[in-house]
Write a protein that holds these residues in place. Structure first.
Motif, PDB file in Angstrom:
ATOM      1  N   GLU A   1     -10.846   9.510   2.640  1.00 50.13           N
ATOM      2  CA  GLU A   1      -9.396   9.357   2.662  1.00 50.13           C
ATOM      3  C   GLU A   1      -8.826  10.409   3.614  1.00 50.13           C
ATOM      4  OE1 GLU A   1      -5.523   9.178  -0.296  1.00 50.13           O
ATOM      5  OE2 GLU A   1      -7.091  10.639  -0.614  1.00 50.13           O
TER       6      GLU A   1
ATOM      7  N   SER B   1       0.796   7.895   4.944  1.00 49.48           N
ATOM      8  CA  SER B   1       1.330   8.285   3.640  1.00 49.48           C
ATOM      9  C   SER B   1       1.414   9.785   3.447  1.00 49.48           C
ATOM     10  CB  SER B   1       0.457   7.698   2.528  1.00 49.48           C
ATOM     11  OG  SER B   1      -0.827   8.303   2.549  1.00 49.48           O
TER      12      SER B   1
ATOM     13  N   GLY C   1      -3.307   4.522   1.688  1.00 49.58           N
ATOM     14  CA  GLY C   1      -2.971   3.752   2.867  1.00 49.58           C
ATOM     15  C   GLY C   1      -2.508   4.596   4.035  1.00 49.58           C
TER      16      GLY C   1
ATOM     17  N   SER D   1      -6.431   3.875   7.106  1.00 47.88           N
ATOM     18  CA  SER D   1      -5.416   2.908   6.707  1.00 47.88           C
ATOM     19  C   SER D   1      -5.824   2.188   5.429  1.00 47.88           C
ATOM     20  CB  SER D   1      -5.199   1.866   7.809  1.00 47.88           C
ATOM     21  OG  SER D   1      -6.412   1.181   8.090  1.00 47.88           O
ATOM     22  N   HIS D   2      -6.926   2.654   4.818  1.00 48.78           N
ATOM     23  CA  HIS D   2      -7.432   2.028   3.608  1.00 48.78           C
ATOM     24  C   HIS D   2      -7.339   3.030   2.467  1.00 48.78           C
ATOM     25  CE1 HIS D   2     -10.744   4.351   5.369  1.00 48.78           C
ATOM     26  NE2 HIS D   2     -11.135   4.534   4.120  1.00 48.78           N
TER      27      HIS D   2
ATOM     28  N   ALA E   1       0.235   2.165  -4.541  1.00 44.31           N
ATOM     29  CA  ALA E   1      -0.996   2.946  -4.547  1.00 44.31           C
ATOM     30  C   ALA E   1      -0.856   4.167  -5.432  1.00 44.31           C
ATOM     31  CB  ALA E   1      -1.321   3.387  -3.120  1.00 44.31           C
TER      32      ALA E   1
ATOM     33  N   GLY F   1       0.775  -1.222   0.000  1.00 47.29           N
ATOM     34  CA  GLY F   1       0.000   0.000   0.000  1.00 47.29           C
ATOM     35  C   GLY F   1       0.807   1.273   0.000  1.00 47.29           C
ATOM     36  N   SER F   2       2.137   1.178  -0.180  1.00 47.21           N
ATOM     37  CA  SER F   2       2.934   2.402  -0.136  1.00 47.21           C
ATOM     38  C   SER F   2       3.252   2.903  -1.530  1.00 47.21           C
ATOM     39  CB  SER F   2       4.205   2.176   0.663  1.00 47.21           C
ATOM     40  OG  SER F   2       4.942   1.089   0.148  1.00 47.21           O
TER      41      SER F   2
END
Length: 948
Positions: free
Chosen positions: A826, A839, A836, A831-832, A411, A407-408
């Motif tokens: 967001e 970030s 993520g 964390s979704h 994404a 997710g880093s």
């Protein structure tokens, strides 16, 4: 050259763990990177003779955390993990970047240097840290404060050789990672962790090239790019030669990055092993990752089709389509625009009579399988037994979970922003710009700072490591430029009809398709990866295979049926097979003989095929241009949805062999010179220019900038400090609190709030809104937010209020389909979603515009382009208020430990920590957490007093 700490050369990697911290003392034969004194020929700014004129006169500044140095020896890595020490210049820009959160309120032009680097050309003589000459025709001068390489060559080859040499000094390991990511070979290179596999699966399928195809891209630039194309490839070769020169020197001298030992590439005792030489084709591999991540646009048409089908199933075809369009918001008149003077640039519009649209049969869509033959830890997540003393156990899991956590990097990112004010509204009479790209927070960063001075090249700024022949965003002698990801639609989805070569009925599994009425085989593109446990990667040995089916219309992404006939959906982008073509545009931006004004800047930007918004400032004017290879589509094609793979619906002039087509001309790209101000935060560019995707409506993150800059312009006398303050204030503001909370409170206050708990919650939210809706510490280092309860309530309330407002009216199926196209939230604490946890980026993707418009419809307030239905409470103010109060009560009662459940980095309930930015390690060095701020990674603050 900078001095490096010694290496561990007295034991194998396993013995290093057993011996512990005492082995941090190097043996006599251990080598550090040799240091050199400033060269005798250096002038007052540490460069060779004939310095260029710097028209910024000390008024250009920049920053790129955490620090310039991205290479670390094994001893450096052990010191960081055991004692928290850092190699020189590895983390020295992080504190100043972080400090702007608390320091922006009292910012003045004089104090900008507290938070930004001096971005002047050259290095003052008393600030020279080192000078080295890897060749007689180039010097690399590094300054004491940041360690940035200032590369000056007397020949063009020497200049580019120096650029490659300096890049390898600062990013050798990371460049190696990225060339393997682009080739789909990261797990074989860096270990079998699932996150490494995820990166391969994210990037390789979109550009599954063979070596011959990499070579073909290089040859195409040479042969079709004219003199500039030949020069670009000569520059690239010199750059690669410089990388390889340092690669070999560091290997022979044993001061190479320690990750090569930790991943088993080089033996720490014998020095046996190799860092594979770099090739020109590696640059294409890296460019395919960078361009696909930050310069793409469009795609997602299959999911869009599924949400359209859900809307039609809910409401019928006519109204369902109308409802879907109201969520798609192709040209919402309330959307914030970069070109706000009313100029129209029609592109990717919805046709009056769509032709060739290829919607799937309901329930028939299946995502294409990508992974096969998985064995070992890839399938079981089992760990090989690895033991280490407790003191050194942090190193045991150095790369556990992958070089890059899930997710880093994979994404989508889009935190880049730009604020520019034209000279008629500034204190000096010259334009002021605060701008920069957001490439995420990594250690080291994906980009690196550099200055290049040589024949035909004069610039300072950033370039993506591994493709740094030219500065990609930065400043020239009398101008500066930057970019934000644009996202306009340069990727289309085609529905290819499947067939069998023997004439038997096709199935969804068929591997042939009709191309212009001929049953044609798909190409099977494969990449096999296997790995063994290493010191740094404790995943058990294993292997797996990636497989993509390639067609003349791109890669297969889904399979389905249309009218009962099996089809495959493919994804085709205009930059496919052309990832490196944009090199010519960057070459022009670095050439002082070419880029002399706004007009020449726009022409240079037009040579860049990726979808970017480009911004420019010199002493006379500010300007904007949107780049991208925008295809000219067949008449009647709706680019927001899949289209039939038939010649009548192809891009005009489409050549599938080279993936070329007709592209919209320069004049049709959004552009402007001398507008009163410009803002961009990945918002829509101009009227009638469709930014592919959902969520470009009444409320967008860009509003946080637009309102502030508009006020500055109205007041007049804008300075670098005041424009930086506007950016920094927006960077710590909750979009929901500033833009949507007023309407939410208006609904809640439409009748007395009698419940004591709810009344307290409403008052807390009102106080937070009155303070500007910040997510900011009460004092620097307190790690406690002001209005902390209100922030917690909003974080808990938003997902629930969106569902309560919209799901009853839309129904479960349509609500789920629309949230698959656009997540509802967001926030920094989430964390979704696309970016993520930890970030930095926030508020790019969400339903804030939908909620804002719907609440105004409930309240009877003015709404442009109202939606066909009002959802909250079915349009009833009292029913909407009840739904909001119910969800607010649940949110107010939610404990912090539930709202912020904690993770490997933060304890449950720690609000500040949950928001905090964490630099994802691309190697062995890690960095401390810093305050959340919604801000570019690399950022410039510029104001040019003079011009050539």
């Amino acid at each position: 050259m900078r001095r490096r700490t010694g290496r561990l050369a007295s034991a194998t990697a396993a013995a290093v763990f057993a011996l512990g911290a005492a082995l941090l003392t190097p043996l006599p034969q251990a080598a550090a990177e040799p240091a050199r004194a400033p060269a005798p020929a250096a002038d007052a700014r540490g460069a060779a003779a004939d310095p260029v004129t710097d028209h910024c006169q000390g008024q250009c500044a920049d920053i790129l955390p955490p620090g310039q140095n991205g290479n670390a020896t094994l001893a450096d890595i052990l010191g960081n993990r055991l004692f928290g020490t850092f190699p020189a210049h590895a983390s020295d820009q992080l504190a100043r970047y972080d400090a702007l959160v608390a320091g922006h309120g009292g910012l003045t032009d004089a104090k900008l240097s507290d938070f930004f680097n001096d971005a002047s050309f050259g290095v003052p003589a008393d600030q020279v840290e080192s000078v080295t000459s890897p060749r007689d025709d180039v010097t690399i001068t590094r300054d004491k404060k940041t360690g940035v390489p200032h590369i000056k060559g007397t020949t063009r080859y020497g200049t580019e050789f120096g650029a490659g040499y300096a890049a390898a000094q600062d990013r050798l390991w990371m460049m190696d990672l990225f060339r393997h990511i682009g080739r789909g070979e990261l797990t074989s290179f860096a270990g079998g962790a699932l996150a490494n596999q995820g990166l391969e699966q994210q990037f390789w399928p979109s550009a599954p090239y063979t070596e011959a195809e990499y070579e073909a891209q290089i040859e195409r630039i040479r042969t079709t790019g004219g003199e500039r194309g030949e020069l670009a490839m000569a520059d690239a070769q010199a750059y690669v030669d410089g990388i390889n020169a340092y690669r070999q020197k560091s290997k022979d001298g044993r001061y190479f990055p320690g990750e090569y030992v930790l991943t088993g590439k080089i033996d720490s005792i014998t020095n046996v092993g190799e860092i594979q030489p770099f090739r020109l084709t590696d640059l294409i591999s890296i460019a395919s990752v960078v361009g696909g991540q930050f310069g793409g646009g469009g795609g997602g048409e299959v999911q869009a089709a599924l949400s359209l089908l859900a809307a039609q199933q809910r409401y019928g075809v006519v109204k369902g389509t109308e409802v879907w369009e109201s969520f798609r918001q192709r040209d919402d008149p309330e959307a914030v625009l970069t070109v706000h003077d009313g100029t129209r640039f029609p592109y990717a519009r919805k046709p009056a009579q769509p032709r060739g649209t290829a919607l799937p049969d309901a329930g028939s869509v299946q995502a294409e399988q990508l992974v096969y033959d998985r064995t070992g830890s890839a399938g079981t997540n089992a760990k090989a037994p690895v033991t280490a003393p407790e003191k050194l156990k942090p190193l045991q899991g150095l790369f556990d979970g992958g070089v890059v956590p899930p997710g880093s990097l994979s994404a989508k990112r889009g935190m880049s922003n730009a604020l520019l004010v034209s000279g008629q509204h500034t204190a000096s009479g010259s334009p002021v710009a605060v701008f920069g790209p957001q490439t995420g927070y990594f250690a080291p960063q994906l980009m690196m700072l550099q200055e290049l001075q040589g024949p035909g090249i004069s610039a300072r700024g950033v370039a993506f490591a591994g493709v740094g022949m030219y500065v990609q965003m930065g400043r020239g002698q009398d101008y500066a430029w930057s970019a934000t990801s644009a996202g306009q639609d340069i990727t289309d989805t085609y529905a290819i009809e499947l067939c069998e070569p023997n004439g038997s009925p096709a199935t969804k599994a068929s591997t042939h398709y009709l191309y212009r009425s001929v049953c044609t085989p798909m190409e099977k593109m494969e990449r096999s990866n296997s790995w063994k446990p290493t010191v740094a990667d404790s995943t058990a040995a294993g292997s797996y295979r990636l497989q993509v089916w390639r067609t003349k219309y791109g890669m297969v992404t889904h399979r389905a049926t249309i009218g009962g006939k099996p089809v495959a959906y493919t994804s085709l982008r205009t930059t496919y097979r052309h990832e490196a073509d944009s090199i010519i545009g960057f070459q022009m931006l670095n050439d002082p003989a070419y880029t002399k004004d706004a007009a020449s800047f726009q022409q240079a930007a037009h040579r860049i095929g990726y979808a970017f918004n480009w911004f420019y400032a010199d002493s006379r004017t500010a300007a904007f241009f949107n780049s991208g290879s925008n295809p000219v589509r067949a008449a009647g094609v709706d680019p927001a949805l899949p289209v039939k793979a038939e010649q009548a619906y192809e891009w005009q002039g489409f050549d599938p062999v080279h993936n070329t087509a007709a592209y919209t001309p320069f004049a049709q790209h959004p552009q402007s010179v001398g507008q009163d101000y410009y803002i961009s935060w990945n918002n829509r560019q101009a009227k009638e220019y469709d930014t592919a995707g959902f969520g470009f409506g009444a409320v967008h993150r860009g509003d946080l900038l637009d309102g502030r800059v508009k006020k500055l312009v109205a007041d007049g006398g804008v300075t670098r400090a005041s424009l930086t303050r506007a950016m920094a204030e927006a960077a710590v503001t909750d979009l929901r609190g500033e833009q949507v909370l007023p309407e939410l409170l208006k609904v809640l206050r439409s009748a007395p709030v009698t419940d004591p708990q709810l009344s307290t919650a409403v008052q807390q939210l009102e106080s937070w809104r009155a303070a500007g809706s910040p997510r900011q510490e009460t004092a620097r280092g307190s790690h406690t937010y002001g209005n902390a309860d209100a922030v917690r309530i909003m974080d808990a309330w938003w997902p629930g209020l969106v569902e309560a407002a919209f799901k009853p009216g839309l129904g479960d199926g349509l609500y789920q389909a629309l949230t698959a196209s656009l997540p509802t939230d967001e926030s920094p604490a989430s964390s979704h979603g696309p970016t993520g946890a930890h970030s930095g980026s926030a508020f790019q993707y969400g339903w804030w515009g939908y909620v804002d418009k719907d609440l105004r419809q409930v309240l009877g307030d003015p709404v442009q382009a109202p939606t066909p239905d009002t959802y909250c409470g079915g349009g009833s103010l009292s029913a909407c208020r009840d739904a909001l109060l119910t969800t607010l009560k649940a949110a107010a009662a939610a404990p912090a430990s539930a709202v912020y459940p904690g993770d490997d980095n933060c304890a449950a309930g720690d609000q500040w920590c949950t928001d905090s930015i964490i630099h994802r390690a691309l190697g062995g060095i890690s960095h401390p957490k810093v305050n959340w701020q919604n801000r570019p990674t690399y950022q410039q603050v510029v104001e040019f007093p003079s011009h050539r």
